[in-house]
Design a protein around this motif. Sequence first.
Motif, PDB file in Angstrom:
ATOM      1  N   GLY A   1       0.764  -1.051   0.094  1.00  0.00           N
ATOM      2  CA  GLY A   1       0.013   0.042   0.087  1.00  0.00           C
ATOM      3  C   GLY A   1       0.787   1.850   0.011  1.00  0.00           C
ATOM      4  N   TYR A   2       2.245   1.063  -0.022  1.00  0.00           N
ATOM      5  CA  TYR A   2       2.565   2.756   0.253  1.00  0.00           C
ATOM      6  C   TYR A   2       3.829   2.127  -1.079  1.00  0.00           C
ATOM      7  CZ  TYR A   2       1.675   3.655   5.123  1.00  0.00           C
ATOM      8  OH  TYR A   2       0.109   3.860   6.544  1.00  0.00           O
TER       9      TYR A   2
ATOM     10  N   SER B   1       5.141   3.142  10.871  1.00  0.00           N
ATOM     11  CA  SER B   1       3.881   4.407  10.362  1.00  0.00           C
ATOM     12  C   SER B   1       3.322   5.305  10.603  1.00  0.00           C
ATOM     13  CB  SER B   1       2.689   3.300   8.714  1.00  0.00           C
ATOM     14  OG  SER B   1       1.941   2.502   9.504  1.00  0.00           O
TER      15      SER B   1
ATOM     16  N   PRO C   1       0.205   6.469   9.847  1.00  0.00           N
ATOM     17  CA  PRO C   1      -0.899   6.498   8.863  1.00  0.00           C
ATOM     18  C   PRO C   1      -1.626   8.122   8.577  1.00  0.00           C
ATOM     19  CG  PRO C   1      -1.289   4.891  10.786  1.00  0.00           C
ATOM     20  CD  PRO C   1      -0.229   5.504  11.255  1.00  0.00           C
TER      21      PRO C   1
ATOM     22  N   ARG D   1       0.049   9.439   5.912  1.00  0.00           N
ATOM     23  CA  ARG D   1       0.093   8.458   4.936  1.00  0.00           C
ATOM     24  C   ARG D   1       1.609   7.913   4.446  1.00  0.00           C
ATOM     25  NH1 ARG D   1      -4.937   8.306   1.635  1.00  0.00           N
ATOM     26  NH2 ARG D   1      -3.015   7.587  -0.202  1.00  0.00           N
TER      27      ARG D   1
ATOM     28  N   SER E   1       5.718   6.708   0.652  1.00  0.00           N
ATOM     29  CA  SER E   1       3.947   7.401   0.938  1.00  0.00           C
ATOM     30  C   SER E   1       3.033   6.711   0.672  1.00  0.00           C
ATOM     31  CB  SER E   1       4.636   8.861  -0.306  1.00  0.00           C
ATOM     32  OG  SER E   1       4.735   8.443  -1.736  1.00  0.00           O
ATOM     33  N   LYS E   2       2.399   6.423   1.264  1.00  0.00           N
ATOM     34  CA  LYS E   2       1.140   5.806   1.004  1.00  0.00           C
ATOM     35  C   LYS E   2       0.328   5.886  -0.742  1.00  0.00           C
ATOM     36  CE  LYS E   2      -2.619   3.323   2.295  1.00  0.00           C
ATOM     37  NZ  LYS E   2      -2.622   1.629   2.973  1.00  0.00           N
ATOM     38  N   GLU E   3      -0.116   5.261  -1.252  1.00  0.00           N
ATOM     39  CA  GLU E   3      -0.466   6.025  -2.752  1.00  0.00           C
ATOM     40  C   GLU E   3      -1.709   4.831  -2.877  1.00  0.00           C
ATOM     41  OE1 GLU E   3       2.123   5.698  -5.815  1.00  0.00           O
ATOM     42  OE2 GLU E   3       3.059   7.434  -5.331  1.00  0.00           O
TER      43      GLU E   3
END
Length: 821
Positions: A665-666, A737, A739, A742, A763-765
């Motif tokens: 997810g990152y 992390s 959250p 992100r 980074s959260k993408e």
Amino acid sequence: MVLRRNLCTFANLFNRCIMEINYIGEHLLAGAIGRWSIGLSFVTALAATLIYILVSVKTDPGRLKVLARALYIAHLGLLVVAFAALYYLIFNHVFAYNYVLEYSSKELPLAFLISSLWAGQEGSFMLWALFQALLGVIILKKARNWEAPILTVVSLSQVFLLLMVLGWKVFGITLGTDPFILIRKMPSSIGNSFFNDPAYLQQIADGQGLNPLLENIWMAIHPPLLFLGYAAVLIPFGYAVAGLWKRDHKGWRTPALPWINFAALSLGVGIILGAAWAYVALTFGGFWSWDPVENASLVPWLFTIATMHVLLISRKKPQNLFWTYLFAILSYVFVLYASYLTRSGVLKDSSAHAFGDEGKAIPLVIFTLTFLVTGLILLILRHPKTTDKVKENLHSKDFWIFIGSLILMLSSFQIILTTSIPVVNKIFGTNLAPPTDSISYYNSWQLPYGILIALLIGLTQYMKYGEKAGTGYLRRSVPALITAAVVSILFIFVFPFKNILHYFFLFFIVFMLYSSLEALLKREKKQRNPGALITHFGLSVFLFGVLVTFSHTKVITGKASAPASGMGNMAENQVLIKNDTVDMGPYKVIYKDRKEDGKWLFYTLDFYSQTPDGRLEKRFTLNPSINRNEKMGYVYEPDTRHQFSKDIFGYITFAQNLKNEDIKGYIKTSDKELGLHDSLVVNDVTVFLDSIQFIQGENNAVMGISAALRAKTEDGMQNLKLQYLIEQQSVRLIHDSLPGHRIAFGISNVLQQGQRLVIGVYSKENDYIVMKVILFPFISLMWIGSIIIFAGICVALWKRLSNKKLQTGTKEQAETINQTT
């Protein structure tokens, strides 16, 4: 002086023995058994060749024949021992041997561990030689008067094949490469201090393993069948040489025919299994790409088919015997030429399947030229000469079967000449370029040959053999021609082609299909062998499937644009964001999930159709995968939904977070080197490295690094804990992390013995993949046609073997009656 010199020599030998390192775990006995077995097998094959030559020229060979047989059986036994020794080393993961280290691994399941035997050149040559030796035993038991000349040919071929794996040095020249050579004795290992340690093997955790593209069940079956086919093609060659040698131009044809059937069956099945592997494991979208290695295996099969047909009609038309001999000779010569193309390194820049140059080019050239020149000299000097002028009947079946065989020959020469462009460049120093779009190029050239073959097969179903054959076939073929015309017209409106030649091809395919089925259903009792009718019917189904499939293949992805990361040409690709619904041709598709299973990543894509009331109804699921092979690179494997009317073929062209160090997810955006109490800034967050601690295991051994970080955010301070763990010679990372922001962090590397760390910033993408999906309409007909083709060849082979047994039994009864009288 002499005594002093001898004492010095003894002292040197004594010192060398003292300095000799006793290595641990090398299994030297198994390697020695394998190496000596190959050497002795080579010697016995050479001796069997020479003795069988003497047996062939003597009218009463007596004990010589017994000696030749004993040598040949000994050769086979020694080859089996060498094969078993190599299997022992592979199964026991003895990575002291270069072949085992290069092609096997502890991670491989049993099927792939077995197939690692023939993954390299040496193992595949041994497999080929083993199959030829086993077929030679059948000749020894069954061929009677043909045994000596045929086994002369087989033994000579064995000499050349084993020459490729000898590894002997003669006058400074190394003959072949030894599959039992130790890694410390490889030229690249000489002087390497790594091998000063007697227990160096304990530092080798695993072998390289198979190329990840070969980790497919079809590749465990395809190569053995292909090499069995190569071996089988030698036997008709041997019969043809024996017929010329003995000047018995009639006697060899009947016993050779079942062998030609068997060669066509085994080689053909091997080729089609290779096509199946390409379809399910590769991502070029199809089953045949006209790759030079594919072409090199196809040409011997086409010549084998031509040999079968010309041999059948030569029994009634002796003037065709010359062509029968020529085709039988060229069939095996092109097997050898195919080996030269794939193993000499000449195709390394134009084929993904070819081996590099490992010093086998010159021996393979000599091997090929020996069999080509020997066959042609015998053909020129001893071919049957007929003085009677025979007038051909242009309405007879045998005449057009002969013409069809010539068309197969021309088709084969077009394929092999274009495939040989790199060879031409190497010999003459030219710079000719192979076709850039090989699929379009070969398809355009082979289409006219396919049309002519379909026409002749369809027409000859209505013809009769012999000089008295009339024109009645024209009247009998009218219903088939009308049916073909109606189907072709329907295709204009229902399934239109872009190329007008495809309509001609379709017309004659339907004509062939109708006539073959009609002949099969109306088969006369006197026609003992229905195998040809079944095979021709299967060929028509196969060609119909090929034509419809690849003239109407459709890519249904490509509507979405690429993300900003620069993904290359997205014309035929489509982005799928997790849990979003996207339009894809007639379907709506949702990327549902990703699962990790060891080195494999499996993706779940659900395909839906929309009902009239607007609801989504699930139709099927595709699970394309990625094989994360850290040693040889990542491989993207397709998945296919098989339906009778079409196949939906899809594969991933890009995916996020493939490495083990990545966080699901990152996506990693940067790395930053930090020492104790250093800081870094990410967006509006400041992160401090507060402490670095060593994680200790048994005997105070360092098992990893633990780092404590503080993150200063607008909401206050937050603590983060990262770990860098060493487990079984691999690294496992534990991330942490934020959250709400992100972002996440992990240890990417350890520097200066743990005093400084490389911190990875993630980074959260949105989780997304990029896919390509292709529809192949009615490709199932192609596979069904293949099965029918080989079923027909099996029927023909069984019938001919049954007839041969009946004829043999009748002859033996007649001999018994004569003796009794």
